[in-house]
Design an enzyme around this catalytic site. Structure first.
Site, PDB file in Angstrom:
ATOM      1  N   TRP A 321      -0.139  -7.274  -9.607  1.00  0.00           N
ATOM      2  CA  TRP A 321       0.984  -7.742 -10.293  1.00  0.00           C
ATOM      3  C   TRP A 321       2.271  -7.627  -9.584  1.00  0.00           C
ATOM      4  CZ3 TRP A 321       5.463  -5.733 -12.487  1.00  0.00           C
ATOM      5  CH2 TRP A 321       6.146  -6.567 -13.088  1.00  0.00           C
ATOM      6  N   HIS A 322       2.313  -6.597  -8.856  1.00  0.00           N
ATOM      7  CA  HIS A 322       3.459  -6.225  -8.214  1.00  0.00           C
ATOM      8  C   HIS A 322       3.918  -7.276  -6.933  1.00  0.00           C
ATOM      9  CE1 HIS A 322       3.556  -2.523 -10.644  1.00  0.00           C
ATOM     10  NE2 HIS A 322       4.775  -2.541 -10.291  1.00  0.00           N
ATOM     11  N   GLY A 323       2.719  -7.697  -6.274  1.00  0.00           N
ATOM     12  CA  GLY A 323       3.091  -8.561  -5.258  1.00  0.00           C
ATOM     13  C   GLY A 323       1.713  -9.149  -4.654  1.00  0.00           C
ATOM     14  N   PHE A 479       9.362  -9.168  -7.788  1.00  0.00           N
ATOM     15  CA  PHE A 479       8.257  -9.313  -8.789  1.00  0.00           C
ATOM     16  C   PHE A 479       8.100 -10.346  -9.862  1.00  0.00           C
ATOM     17  CE2 PHE A 479       8.412  -4.906  -7.116  1.00  0.00           C
ATOM     18  CZ  PHE A 479       7.831  -5.217  -5.855  1.00  0.00           C
TER      19      PHE A 479
END
Length: 479
Positions: A321-323, A479
């Site tokens: 989800w963060h990257g 993000f």
């Protein structure tokens, strides 16, 4: 529009004054919030306003039709449409190139030449946040935990609410949406408390995060030139940078919301005072952790079945989800490896109270656990900050070299004294305010008024003295 920009300094008072001039007109207030939020978001790039409007329209009508239908298959199909639409947009803009590049590399490794084309697109700011926010609304309606709204303006204002639109907290519709239905009256104490939290958030961002970033960047970008102790110092600086940056944004968002009569959930609860990694994840980015718990971990079976697998999935998804980078996935996997032994030993909920509750200082055991947990988290942060997996591995290898216990190089040592003093001041303030929602909520509240105002003046002075000459974006904007 950045919270730490001149633009926002002008934008906020204007919106605040007009909003409260509409005090007796709830619909007008909500419409004005929605318009202001679209202006706030469009200030970055107006072309992406269509995406947030499209997500809003889709989930508004899908939720209404989910409620109307009594056929379970139709309800499920509508939910799938919402998931497909929202996650599809997120996948195209955020993850398409990642999958294409790894697909090409996999076939090259096998001896085949495949030339999948990547897309030259910009990642819309905040798409991960508002996508999860709208998804939680549709899922809650599907689960009959929430009645869908029939007021499109209120729903649009909920999705685009400018204080938390770009980097959270990721609000649930069950908490924030009903606040748009109720008349709101200006309350002086709430406004003052909001300004106080904004002040502390700006200090975290502009003094702690931005100044730690100078040295973290210097060390990470030239890591091959530094000793192990200097690399460890760089990792610590990044740990404070990301905490000051992200929790600072959350403080400003929550404080700004209070100026308008809204209450957002607490997103950080002094995570660096955690005594184990499980406690850390209950205190770090709370809105995302609880989102994954309620909408992914529990549906997978939670702790009832395959709990190790479920925990690992949650952390991997959280990293992704963060990257769209393997560094984030490995960062998630490392945290899973930290967490799982606590889960298996049934010690993941041992530390649920405030550390050193009703005491000024922690016990030796608590201090040891805090330092150990911070060290483990900081090692994982190296993967979060590094440019690539190989960079992170080399950084950690060199950090744990024989000169780890030596003094950092003199060229760095002579520069960092001011920020070390500021970090010490920051940690002390956070420690004495750890029982509250943010560090200075009640700090010096019962003291002589001039002392309290002298403290606030000091914070403002430090912001003015140590702020960067150029506007610095928040880390989680990417993000």
């Amino acid at each position: 529009m950045l919270f730490n920009s001149i633009d926002f300094t002008i934008f906020l008072p204007i919106v605040f004054l007009i909003y409260w001039l509409l005090n007796s007109h709830l619909r007008a207030q909500n419409l004005f919030v929605a318009i202001s939020s679209y202006v706030f978001y469009g200030w970055w790039d107006y072309r992406f306003l269509f995406l947030i409007f499209f997500s809003t329209v889709v989930d508004f009508f899908i939720a209404k039709n989910i409620q109307k239908s009594r056929d379970p298959k139709v309800r499920k199909l509508l939910l799938i449409c919402s998931l497909f639409t929202n996650l599809g947009l997120l996948g195209v803009f955020k993850y398409y190139n990642f999958f294409v590049e790894n697909f090409n590399q996999a076939f090259t490794f096998l001896g085949y030449h495949v030339n999948g084309s990547s897309l030259n697109i910009v990642l819309p700011v905040g798409i991960s946040f508002y996508t999860f926010q709208t998804l939680s609304y549709t899922i809650d309606v599907y689960r009959s935990k929430l009645q869908p709204t029939h007021n499109f303006v209120s729903f649009a204002a909920f999705v685009s609410f400018f204080p938390q639109l770009v980097a959270g907290p990721i609000e649930r519709a069950t908490n924030l949406l009903p606040q748009f239905y109720k008349s709101r009256k200006f309350e002086y104490t709430n406004a003052v408390d909001g300004l106080r939290q904004i002040l502390w958030g700006l200090f975290k961002k502009m003094v702690i995060a931005d100044n730690c970033a100078l040295y973290a960047d210097m060390i990470f970008n030239n890591s091959e030139s530094y000793s192990g102790s200097t690399l460890a110092l760089g990792a610590v600086f990044f740990a404070f940078q990301i905490y000051g940056d992200f929790s600072g944004y959350s403080d400003i968002a929550i404080g700004t919301s209070r100026l308008f009569g809204f209450n957002l959930m607490q997103n950080f609860a002094f995570p660096y005072f955690s005594r184990d990694v499980a406690e850390f994840w209950r205190r770090w980015h709370i809105s995302l952790s609880t989102w994954f718990r309620d909408y992914l971990y529990i549906p997978l079976g939670g702790s009832r079945s395959h709990k190790v697998r479920n925990v690992f999935v949650i952390f991997l998804v959280s990293g992704f989800w963060h990257g769209a980078n393997w560094t984030f996935i490995i960062w998630g996997a490392i945290n899973a490896l930290y967490f799982i032994p606590l889960l298996l030993a049934k010690r993941n909920r041992v530390n649920t109270s405030i550390v050193a509750e009703n005491k000024r200082l922690p016990s030796p055991k608590e201090l040891f656990n805090i330092i150990t947990t911070f060290s483990l988290v900081t090692i994982a942060w190296v993967f979060f900050r590094a440019e690539s997996v190989s960079h992170a591995l080399i950084f950690i290898r060199d950090m744990f070299s024989l000169d780890l216990l030596s003094l950092p190089v003199y060229s760095i040592r002579k520069l960092i004294y001011p920020i070390v003093v500021l970090l010490a001041f920051f940690v002390v303030v956070e420690w004495f305010g750890r029982k509250d929602k943010y560090a200075i909520e009640n700090l010096l509240k019962n003291k002589f008024t001039p002392i309290r105002w002298a403290f606030y003046t000091l914070i403002i002075f430090l912001i003015g003295m140590y702020m960067q000459t150029e506007e610095t974006p928040f880390i989680y904007f990417q993000f």
